[in-house]
Scaffold this motif. Structure first.
Motif, PDB file in Angstrom:
ATOM      1  N   UNK A  81       0.867  -1.164   0.126  1.00 28.68           N
ATOM      2  CA  UNK A  81      -0.142  -0.005   0.086  1.00 28.68           C
ATOM      3  C   UNK A  81       0.812   1.297  -0.118  1.00 28.68           C
ATOM      4  N   UNK A  82       0.177   2.403  -0.274  1.00 30.66           N
ATOM      5  CA  UNK A  82       0.905   3.656  -0.083  1.00 30.66           C
ATOM      6  C   UNK A  82       0.905   4.147   1.310  1.00 30.66           C
ATOM      7  N   UNK A  83       1.979   3.775   2.129  1.00 25.68           N
ATOM      8  CA  UNK A  83       1.881   4.071   3.728  1.00 25.68           C
ATOM      9  C   UNK A  83       3.136   3.666   4.177  1.00 25.68           C
ATOM     10  N   UNK A  84       3.843   3.913   5.249  1.00 27.10           N
ATOM     11  CA  UNK A  84       4.818   3.584   5.861  1.00 27.10           C
ATOM     12  C   UNK A  84       4.566   2.102   6.272  1.00 27.10           C
TER      13      UNK A  84
ATOM     14  N   UNK B  57      -8.563   7.680  -6.884  1.00 24.37           N
ATOM     15  CA  UNK B  57      -8.706   8.282  -5.536  1.00 24.37           C
ATOM     16  C   UNK B  57      -8.722   7.545  -4.315  1.00 24.37           C
ATOM     17  N   UNK B  58      -8.578   6.377  -4.113  1.00 19.92           N
ATOM     18  CA  UNK B  58      -8.768   5.419  -3.149  1.00 19.92           C
ATOM     19  C   UNK B  58      -7.572   5.575  -2.048  1.00 19.92           C
ATOM     20  N   UNK B  59      -7.905   5.825  -0.942  1.00 18.17           N
ATOM     21  CA  UNK B  59      -6.797   6.192  -0.102  1.00 18.17           C
ATOM     22  C   UNK B  59      -6.010   5.107   0.332  1.00 18.17           C
ATOM     23  N   UNK B  60      -4.667   5.307   0.339  1.00 23.88           N
ATOM     24  CA  UNK B  60      -3.684   4.364   0.483  1.00 23.88           C
ATOM     25  C   UNK B  60      -3.628   3.282  -0.592  1.00 23.88           C
ATOM     26  N   UNK B  61      -4.170   3.103  -1.537  1.00 24.77           N
ATOM     27  CA  UNK B  61      -4.147   2.217  -2.388  1.00 24.77           C
ATOM     28  C   UNK B  61      -2.759   2.101  -3.374  1.00 24.77           C
TER      29      UNK B  61
END
Length: 453
Positions: A181-184, A272-276
């Motif tokens: 995902x797009x995150x730490x 636009x989906x969060x953290x995808x």
């Protein structure tokens, strides 16, 4: 300098990039490789009609910019109409700007992979080989356009993969899974997270140990929810990218507004989906991403566009201008592409098939963009016999054409889900992270290539 370089052109931008990335691989009980890379640079693009002048460098200094500007000045306004409109601004953030590489010590990352290896070997006596990989990146981009317009984005990305080989006598089979995902890194280090990945890899390997040769021939095929959407990404999604339509090389050319799929089939590309994994706050031209309906209830209603192809086709860009990095020019690309859910219970879909194939996971595939013809390998599949799942199969491939398969969708499930965050899409030598998804669905007739005699 940007104003001077782009004077007299139809469009263009300066793309600035800074990237940190790391990759760790653990195999056979030891750390096999560990790499860390820092890169930076710029790409300067000038567009005139359908002609692009592009120069890039890894040095961020005035001399390099001047040389790039002189190179792209050879491009001047074409017949496509000048694009005076800069992308609209956005205050939306789809992911945090945490740097996953700095957030966790290197020793802790190695310890995690050791723990996963020990967990698998301790839980499954048939496990013979365990491979674990962990990767992360942190990309900072800024887009500068003529007239002083600027936009910036900070993009984290992480991924964990686990692969297990199990043996029973002389037979050995593999299973693998991953997520990202797009995150730490965050939850990846929690036992509840990585144990789930390890358990799934073990399960797939044990299932494959019980597999029989796949049948061959035309038959009903049920695709499982989630990662199976990669079939539509490849066989349909690329054909709905604006450049193929403008050049009239897509199988969907001239079909806008026509029925191209069965009623009930709706396909969406949504960045636009969060953290995808496939999401972007802004694309690589500075345009905010959006939800683009491509096929609605079987009818072709939309395409994915970057700025150049949108301008030449007389439409608006859709936030799908993407590039692998500063050394590449942008083009229309997918973000998170998926089929929406229907109203059928997945069990009802399986029970509707007297004899066929259920596909839970896919491996590699090949697709011809012009014709839409595809060949996909099935990494986890099961026979369907009298409405029930039977023995797992090995060696199955799906063969067909996207435009034909779309019209043979007979039932659509109510369990739409996205993939776990492992997709990477290749096009014209560029790779970008993407997402896919779908509900369980039945294709009434599809050619299955098998190994059974």
């Amino acid at each position: 300098m940007v104003d001077d370089a782009l004077a007299g052109t139809d469009d263009g931008e300066l793309f600035l990039e800074y990237v940190q990335s790391e990759s760790l691989s653990f195999d056979d009980g030891k750390l096999k490789s560990a790499s860390f890379d820092t890169s930076q640079g710029f790409g300067l693009r000038a567009v005139a009609g359908d002609v692009t002048g592009f120069a890039h460098a890894s040095a961020l200094d005035e001399q390099a910019l001047k040389r790039a500007a002189e190179t792209v000045k050879t491009v001047r306004a074409g017949r496509g109409g000048k694009s005076d409109e800069s992308p609209r601004g956005t205050n939306r953030l789809l992911y945090a700007d945490d740097n996953p590489i700095d957030g966790v010590p290197f020793a802790k990352k190695v310890a995690l992979m050791q723990e996963i290896d020990a967990y698998v070997r301790g839980k499954e006596p048939k496990a013979r080989q365990v491979s674990v990989s962990l990767s992360g990146s942190w990309q900072v981009v800024e887009i500068v356009r003529a007239g002083g317009w600027r936009a910036a984005d900070v993009r984290p990305l992480v991924r964990l993969n686990v692969s297990v080989v199990c043996a029973d006598g002389t037979r050995m089979e593999a299973g693998g899974t991953g997520s990202g995902r797009r995150a730490a890194y965050g939850d990846i280090f929690l036992p509840g997270y990585w144990q789930k990945e390890a358990d799934e890899a073990i399960r797939q390997a044990l299932v494959n140990l019980e597999s029989v040769d796949a049948p061959a021939g035309e038959m009903p095929v049920v695709l499982g929810a989630g990662w199976s959407g990669v079939l539509w990404h490849e066989a349909v999604g690329h054909g709905l990218e604006g450049d193929f339509h403008r050049k009239k090389t897509s199988m969907f050319t001239h079909l806008m507004g026509e029925m191209v799929a069965s009623p009930g089939v709706t396909v969406v590309d949504d960045g636009t989906l969060n953290d995808r994994r496939g999401s972007l706050t802004i694309d690589d031209e500075g345009t905010p991403t959006q939800r683009n309906v491509l096929i609605e209830d079987g009818r072709l209603v939309g395409l994915m566009q970057d700025r150049m192809n949108a301008r030449l086709m007389g439409v608006k860009p859709t936030g799908n201008g993407r590039r692998q990095g500063h050394a590449y020019s942008p083009m229309p690309r997918m973000t998170n592409t998926f089929m929406l859910g229907g109203d059928k219970d997945p069990k009802e879909i399986i029970s509707s098939v007297k004899k066929g194939l259920y596909c839970a996971n896919f491996g590699g595939g090949q697709v011809d963009i012009v014709s839409g013809k595809f060949v996909f390998s099935v990494t986890e599949g099961y026979l369907i016999e009298n409405g029930k799942l039977g023995r797992p199969v090995k060696g199955a491939t799906l063969i067909g054409a996207g435009s034909d398969a779309l019209t043979r969708v007979g039932m659509v499930g109510n369990d739409m889900s996205l993939d776990p965050g492992i997709g990477t899409c290749g096009k014209d030598g560029q790779g970008v992270p993407v997402g896919v998804g779908q509900p369980t669905l039945r294709i009434d007739a599809l050619t299955v290539g098998g190994t059974a005699t």
